[in-house]
Each structure stands twice: as C-alpha cells, then as structure tokens.
Design a protein around this motif. Structure first.
Motif, short mmCIF file in Angstrom:
data_model
loop_
_atom_site.label_atom_id
_atom_site.label_comp_id
_atom_site.label_asym_id
_atom_site.label_seq_id
_atom_site.Cartn_x
_atom_site.Cartn_y
_atom_site.Cartn_z
N LEU A 95 1.27 -24.39 33.41
CA LEU A 95 1.50 -23.72 33.53
C LEU A 95 0.31 -23.24 32.58
CD1 LEU A 95 4.86 -23.46 32.74
CD2 LEU A 95 3.90 -21.45 33.46
N ILE A 96 -0.15 -24.12 30.84
CA ILE A 96 -0.99 -24.10 30.80
C ILE A 96 -1.85 -23.61 30.70
CG2 ILE A 96 -2.51 -25.74 28.78
CD1 ILE A 96 -0.39 -26.52 27.67
N ALA A 97 -2.56 -24.95 32.08
CA ALA A 97 -3.94 -24.62 32.71
C ALA A 97 -4.16 -23.73 34.04
CB ALA A 97 -3.95 -25.53 34.01
N LEU A 98 -3.14 -22.66 34.13
CA LEU A 98 -3.40 -21.51 34.71
C LEU A 98 -3.36 -20.63 33.68
CD1 LEU A 98 -0.39 -21.86 36.88
CD2 LEU A 98 -2.83 -21.80 37.98
N VAL A 99 -2.66 -20.18 32.57
CA VAL A 99 -3.51 -19.91 31.75
C VAL A 99 -4.41 -19.33 31.55
CG1 VAL A 99 -2.52 -18.49 29.56
CG2 VAL A 99 -0.34 -19.02 30.89
N LEU A 100 -5.11 -20.40 31.10
CA LEU A 100 -6.78 -20.66 30.48
C LEU A 100 -7.46 -20.08 32.23
CD1 LEU A 100 -6.06 -24.56 28.95
CD2 LEU A 100 -7.01 -22.51 27.72
N GLY A 101 -7.43 -20.60 32.91
CA GLY A 101 -7.55 -20.16 33.52
C GLY A 101 -7.36 -18.87 34.35
N TRP A 102 -6.45 -18.01 34.12
CA TRP A 102 -6.48 -16.43 34.57
C TRP A 102 -7.21 -15.22 34.32
CZ3 TRP A 102 -2.94 -13.35 30.75
CH2 TRP A 102 -2.89 -11.77 31.27
N GLN A 103 -7.79 -15.28 32.79
CA GLN A 103 -8.29 -14.59 32.47
C GLN A 103 -10.30 -14.70 32.43
OE1 GLN A 103 -8.27 -11.54 29.98
NE2 GLN A 103 -6.25 -12.76 29.18
N SER A 104 -10.61 -16.29 33.20
CA SER A 104 -12.01 -16.88 32.98
C SER A 104 -13.10 -16.16 33.54
CB SER A 104 -11.59 -18.48 33.48
OG SER A 104 -11.88 -18.49 34.66
N ILE A 105 -12.71 -15.42 34.74
CA ILE A 105 -13.43 -14.77 36.15
C ILE A 105 -13.31 -13.45 35.88
CG2 ILE A 105 -15.34 -14.61 37.80
CD1 ILE A 105 -15.65 -17.21 36.22
#
Length: 320
Positions: free
Chosen positions: A91-101
């Motif tokens: 959950l944390i990793a998906l949220v971290l990468g969600w808006q990255s690009i």
C-alpha cells in the motif's frame, strides 16, 4: 490514450531518450528524495514503521510470556511483523509511486524536466531510485530507532533475524515501488494511475488467491484433474490429492508469497518440520525449484526488473 511517436519531428525530439546518463539519474533521484524529506513524507513513514514495531513487540512482550520463556521472541516478532508488512508495504509503495510520473505528466512539469539534459530513461530510473530510497531509508530508520526498545521489551533479541526482516522488507517494498513507478509512467493522469494502483492491489490480494480457490473448485467439480501422491501416517499409506504443478507455480510467483518464503532463509521464522515433510511427500521427495525458498529471491528480483524494463521501453514511445 498514449500514442506511438511516429513522425519525423517526434523521433528527433525523443532520440536522446535512448541513452542513460548515470549522473542525470542520480540528480533526479536526489531531488525526488529531498522533496519527500521536505514534505515530511520520509519522517512520517519512519515514524509509522517505528510505532508498528514497538506496538507489535509490546503486545508480544505483554501477552507472550510463554513464548519469551521458550526463547523464541524474535522469531515470533518476525512472523507477526511480516504479517503486517505483507499488507502495509504494498500500500505504501503503491501510494509512493502513484504520482511519480503521472503527476508530472498531468501538470506538464515533465516537459520542463525533459528540457534539461535528462532523457526519459533518466527520469524513470531516477524516480524509481528516489522513491525506493524514501521507502528503504524510512524502513531502516524506523527499524533502527525501534530496535533498542524492542530488544528491551523482548528480553531475548536476535539481531540477525531483525536485520534479515528489514532487508527482506526493503526488497519486497522496492518490488512494489517498481510496479507503481512503471504503471505511473504509462498513464496520462493521476486518476488513471490511481485506478491502476488499486487494480494491482486487488490483483495480488484478491484475484491471485481467487485463482487458486477457483482451481480447487474446478478440481472438486471434476473439470480439472488433480495430482495424486502417497501419504504415510503412523505406518499406514493413504492416497491423497494435490493441485497440479502449474497451479503451484502460479501461486509461487505472487510477490507476497515470495516475501514470506524468503524470510525462511534469512531469519529463524522457518517452516515447521511437518510442513516440510508434507511438501516433500506431495512431490515424492523432489520439491520443484519454484517452490524452494531460494527461488523466492528470483521472483522478487523479477518483480523489480520486469516492470521497469517494460516501462523503459514504452515510456520512450508515449506522447507526452
């Protein structure tokens, strides 16, 4: 919808993106990490992991007196924390990468970034390293700060098991970060990226388990043929049934299962003797390589490398 860059003008614009500049990657990763520190994301995650460990250790120390007397407190801590991180880290990793690009594409800032001497590959790899660093270092800080308190609470404390749990949690978190950043690079908006992250979570935590349940149901209904094996109990032999080999392979490549199995190698949270004996009996003493614990590392590495490799290929060709 993303389109392939086919015109001559577009080709000349994206030509530099075929190369990777390590200094450029480092600069993007550094800025991405610093932005997270300034927004208190890093410290928030560190505090969360700290409180999670202390809470679990406190509960174990309070309710697990018999476990403590048996000298297995760190082993049980690893098991309990792994149950929590199995759900929390994705959950944390998906949220971290969600808006990255996707966030940068939606706001248009990606074009400003690419106007600097950065290729698309540099941006993608830099974002992956930056987000992975935020997750990895916050885990490390949280574990380190909690270590002294956890050791004091438990009385019996195995540093090797504790560090092994940290190392595997980092590897597991990076796998999901790679998936998240890769998906984010292939979507135009944060809304679509968010839906993709939700889809990944549903895939691995609902659909994947449902596939195994569906296979078992189809076997029960007679649509699929199970494998049979001989099981000996108290000197008597019994014929038993198990899933086909390909079903076990599908189950084994789930990142969560790989994480749990890999912990058996680097920590004392090993499988029970009964479980090992049953697994050997199911496969006539020759357990397939994809069910052996060492293969779990290959699976986790696959989930790190494969998504970003696909994204590196596709991100060069999308219309920003």
């Amino acid at each position: 919808m993303s389109t392939e860059t086919g015109s001559g003008t577009e080709t000349s614009t994206t030509a530099p993106s075929s190369s990777i500049n390590l200094e450029s990657v480092r600069a993007i990763a550094k800025k991405d990490f610093q932005d997270s520190v300034r927004s208190w994301l890093f410290w928030g995650l560190s505090s969360f992991f700290f409180m999670l460990l202390v809470a679990i250790a406190g509960g174990l120390a309070y309710f697990g007196e018999n476990i403590a007397q048996a000298g297995a407190t760190t082993e049980f801590l690893v098991i309990l924390v792994s149950y929590a991180t199995l759900l929390v880290l994705p959950l944390i990793a998906l949220v971290l990468g969600w808006q990255s690009i996707a966030g940068e594409r939606e706001s248009g800032s990606i074009k400003i970034l690419l106007s600097l001497p950065h290729s698309r590959k540099d941006v993608l790899l830099g974002k992956l390293i930056g987000r992975s660093a935020v997750l990895s270092l916050s885990l490390t800080v949280g574990f380190a700060l909690a270590g002294v308190i956890v050791a004091a609470m438990l009385g019996s404390f195995d540093v090797v098991d504790y560090v092994g749990l940290l190392a595997m949690s980092i590897l597991y978190g990076i796998a999901y970060t790679s998936i998240a950043v890769s998906l984010s690079s292939l979507t135009r908006s944060t809304t679509i990226a968010g839906a993709a992250m939700f889809g990944v979570f549903v895939l691995f935590y609902i659909v994947w388990n449902a596939i195994i349940q569906a296979i078992q149901t189809l076997i029960g209904w007679g649509y699929l043929s199970p494998e049979t094996y001989t099981l000996e109990v108290n000197g008597e032999s019994f014929e038993a049934e198990r899933l086909p080999d390909w079903a076990f392979f599908i189950d084994s490549i789930d990142p969560g299962n790989a994480y749990s199995n890999a912990l058996s190698i680097v920590t004392g949270a090993t499988e029970t003797e009964l479980g090992v004996a049953l697994e050997e009996a199911m496969f006539d003493g020759s357990v397939p390589f994809y069910l052996q614990d060492w293969f779990s590392f290959i699976i986790l590495l696959f989930w790190i490398v494969a998504p970003i490799a696909i994204a590196l290929y596709r991100f060069d060709r999308v219309d920003l």
